[in-house]
Motif scaffolding. Sequence first.
Motif, PDB file in Angstrom:
ATOM      1  N   ALA A   1       0.833  -1.209   0.000  1.00 43.96           N
ATOM      2  CA  ALA A   1       0.000   0.000   0.000  1.00 43.96           C
ATOM      3  C   ALA A   1       0.866   1.256   0.000  1.00 43.96           C
ATOM      4  CB  ALA A   1      -0.921  -0.015   1.220  1.00 43.96           C
ATOM      5  N   ALA A   2       1.945   1.230   0.770  1.00 44.01           N
ATOM      6  CA  ALA A   2       2.842   2.390   0.818  1.00 44.01           C
ATOM      7  C   ALA A   2       3.516   2.619  -0.536  1.00 44.01           C
ATOM      8  CB  ALA A   2       3.895   2.174   1.907  1.00 44.01           C
ATOM      9  N   ILE A   3       3.952   1.545  -1.173  1.00 46.10           N
ATOM     10  CA  ILE A   3       4.601   1.678  -2.486  1.00 46.10           C
ATOM     11  C   ILE A   3       3.613   2.197  -3.522  1.00 46.10           C
ATOM     12  CG2 ILE A   3       5.662   0.355  -4.355  1.00 46.10           C
ATOM     13  CD1 ILE A   3       6.824  -1.511  -2.223  1.00 46.10           C
ATOM     14  N   ILE A   4       2.413   1.641  -3.515  1.00 49.49           N
ATOM     15  CA  ILE A   4       1.393   2.077  -4.486  1.00 49.49           C
ATOM     16  C   ILE A   4       1.004   3.538  -4.245  1.00 49.49           C
ATOM     17  CG2 ILE A   4      -1.009   1.707  -5.177  1.00 49.49           C
ATOM     18  CD1 ILE A   4      -0.559  -1.283  -4.690  1.00 49.49           C
TER      19      ILE A   4
ATOM     20  N   VAL B   1       3.466  -2.520 -10.971  1.00 53.10           N
ATOM     21  CA  VAL B   1       3.870  -2.807  -9.587  1.00 53.10           C
ATOM     22  C   VAL B   1       2.907  -3.793  -8.936  1.00 53.10           C
ATOM     23  CG1 VAL B   1       4.147  -1.769  -7.307  1.00 53.10           C
ATOM     24  CG2 VAL B   1       5.046  -0.609  -9.317  1.00 53.10           C
ATOM     25  N   VAL B   2       1.611  -3.625  -9.191  1.00 59.11           N
ATOM     26  CA  VAL B   2       0.627  -4.534  -8.600  1.00 59.11           C
ATOM     27  C   VAL B   2       0.872  -5.965  -9.081  1.00 59.11           C
ATOM     28  CG1 VAL B   2      -1.818  -5.166  -8.628  1.00 59.11           C
ATOM     29  CG2 VAL B   2      -1.140  -2.796  -8.229  1.00 59.11           C
ATOM     30  N   GLY B   3       1.159  -6.113 -10.366  1.00 60.37           N
ATOM     31  CA  GLY B   3       1.437  -7.453 -10.883  1.00 60.37           C
ATOM     32  C   GLY B   3       2.669  -8.076 -10.265  1.00 60.37           C
ATOM     33  N   LEU B   4       3.719  -7.262 -10.125  1.00 60.23           N
ATOM     34  CA  LEU B   4       4.938  -7.791  -9.500  1.00 60.23           C
ATOM     35  C   LEU B   4       4.696  -8.170  -8.048  1.00 60.23           C
ATOM     36  CD1 LEU B   4       7.560  -5.290 -10.973  1.00 60.23           C
ATOM     37  CD2 LEU B   4       7.177  -7.665 -11.641  1.00 60.23           C
TER      38      LEU B   4
ATOM     39  N   ALA C   1       5.006 -11.925  -6.310  1.00 61.90           N
ATOM     40  CA  ALA C   1       5.844 -12.178  -5.129  1.00 61.90           C
ATOM     41  C   ALA C   1       5.017 -12.764  -3.984  1.00 61.90           C
ATOM     42  CB  ALA C   1       6.510 -10.875  -4.686  1.00 61.90           C
ATOM     43  N   LEU C   2       3.796 -12.255  -3.807  1.00 60.34           N
ATOM     44  CA  LEU C   2       2.952 -12.749  -2.716  1.00 60.34           C
ATOM     45  C   LEU C   2       2.513 -14.182  -2.961  1.00 60.34           C
ATOM     46  CD1 LEU C   2       0.718  -9.600  -2.106  1.00 60.34           C
ATOM     47  CD2 LEU C   2       2.666 -10.382  -0.768  1.00 60.34           C
TER      48      LEU C   2
ATOM     49  N   VAL D   1       2.287 -14.782 -13.682  1.00 61.66           N
ATOM     50  CA  VAL D   1       1.685 -13.511 -13.277  1.00 61.66           C
ATOM     51  C   VAL D   1       2.354 -12.348 -13.994  1.00 61.66           C
ATOM     52  CG1 VAL D   1       1.384 -11.934 -11.335  1.00 61.66           C
ATOM     53  CG2 VAL D   1       0.909 -14.360 -11.046  1.00 61.66           C
ATOM     54  N   ASN D   2       3.672 -12.377 -14.107  1.00 60.41           N
ATOM     55  CA  ASN D   2       4.359 -11.297 -14.815  1.00 60.41           C
ATOM     56  C   ASN D   2       4.019 -11.284 -16.298  1.00 60.41           C
ATOM     57  OD1 ASN D   2       6.498  -9.650 -13.189  1.00 60.41           O
ATOM     58  ND2 ASN D   2       6.499 -11.698 -12.327  1.00 60.41           N
ATOM     59  N   LEU D   3       3.807 -12.466 -16.858  1.00 60.69           N
ATOM     60  CA  LEU D   3       3.392 -12.539 -18.251  1.00 60.69           C
ATOM     61  C   LEU D   3       2.016 -11.897 -18.419  1.00 60.69           C
ATOM     62  CD1 LEU D   3       4.247 -13.665 -21.003  1.00 60.69           C
ATOM     63  CD2 LEU D   3       3.051 -15.776 -20.420  1.00 60.69           C
ATOM     64  N   CYS D   4       1.117 -12.181 -17.509  1.00 61.53           N
ATOM     65  CA  CYS D   4      -0.216 -11.569 -17.562  1.00 61.53           C
ATOM     66  C   CYS D   4      -0.123 -10.052 -17.391  1.00 61.53           C
ATOM     67  CB  CYS D   4      -1.107 -12.175 -16.476  1.00 61.53           C
ATOM     68  SG  CYS D   4      -1.507 -13.924 -16.713  1.00 61.53           S
ATOM     69  N   VAL D   5       0.776  -9.597 -16.521  1.00 58.40           N
ATOM     70  CA  VAL D   5       0.953  -8.158 -16.321  1.00 58.40           C
ATOM     71  C   VAL D   5       1.470  -7.500 -17.596  1.00 58.40           C
ATOM     72  CG1 VAL D   5       2.300  -6.424 -15.078  1.00 58.40           C
ATOM     73  CG2 VAL D   5       1.277  -8.328 -13.860  1.00 58.40           C
ATOM     74  N   ASP D   6       2.428  -8.150 -18.254  1.00 54.67           N
ATOM     75  CA  ASP D   6       2.947  -7.596 -19.508  1.00 54.67           C
ATOM     76  C   ASP D   6       1.839  -7.470 -20.550  1.00 54.67           C
ATOM     77  OD1 ASP D   6       5.485  -7.290 -18.577  1.00 54.67           O
ATOM     78  OD2 ASP D   6       6.189  -9.233 -19.284  1.00 54.67           O
TER      79      ASP D   6
END
Length: 313
Positions: free
Chosen positions: A192-195, A241-244, A248-249, A295-300
């Motif tokens: 939340a802080a990063i976003i 950032v949300v996708g990354l 990670a989570l 997940v990163n592929l979906c984000v891309d």
Amino acid sequence: MWRYIVRKFLAAIPVLLGAALLAFLILHLSPGDPARLVAGESAFEEDVLLIRKKLGLDQPFLVQYLRFVGSSLRGEFGRSLRTGRPVRDEVAARFPHTFELAVASLILSIGIGVVAGVAAAIRPNTAYDYGATLVALAGISTPVFWLGLLLMLLFSYYLGWLPASGRGGPLWTLAGLQSIIMPAIALGTPSAAIIARLTRSSLLEVLRQDYVRTARSKGLIERAVIGHHALRNALIPVVTVVGLRLGALLGGAVITEQVFSWPGIGTLIVTAINTRDYPMVQGTMLIAALVFVVVNLCVDLAYALVDPRIRYE
């Protein structure tokens, strides 16, 4: 577009092969003999040799690696040395718990981060902006385990509102909802802080663009300018950032799951490492890497759809 998708798929293959190599090296770089571990300390040497042959540990390094990759492609990661169950089944039983925790923390972080970031961006250099910046820095700097312990102390020990640890049940039950609140807050606070910081800086930059000034000059109200013109473009880097963070989570919120005794992938990995359960460590690492890559592929792909400036070719 199809060329872009194929290129991204091909780029993911070396990453997965590298993750498979790292997971495979764990078995060879760790101290001790896996065959002796399976057979037991009091086993005869003949039994150890038999198990080593059965596990294929007497084969050359390259042969073992290729066999490991081949069995992984078939979804076979061996059996846990601790429980004797297939690694795939163990991970499949724990993954939904990690998934629900990751999604809950991500929803929480997006809701708080975007709202706080937008509010700070539309009131730059004010007391609210400085306060939001200070809170965001504290959120990024606070260790997850320390925040988790503070939440347990406040809401469980002093107030008695929430259970201190464990998973109370499915999320549609009251016990399930109560049990996920504190882990989701502890896990989602850094995100939340990063976003919030990213949303603020991105929106401030977009609000200085010519098309935003043009929209204001047409007499549009500020809410329409921000909501319909500025915010959509400002959220493009936030999507990345949300996708990354989601990747990670899903890979395992190890510390949070340990603090709150959450029965997810992170707890499974720590238990496997402590008991030197090599097949479990290899399998969970490889599956976590696969989830992260997907997940990163979906984000891309989502990034390419949201931002029309990206060139597919």
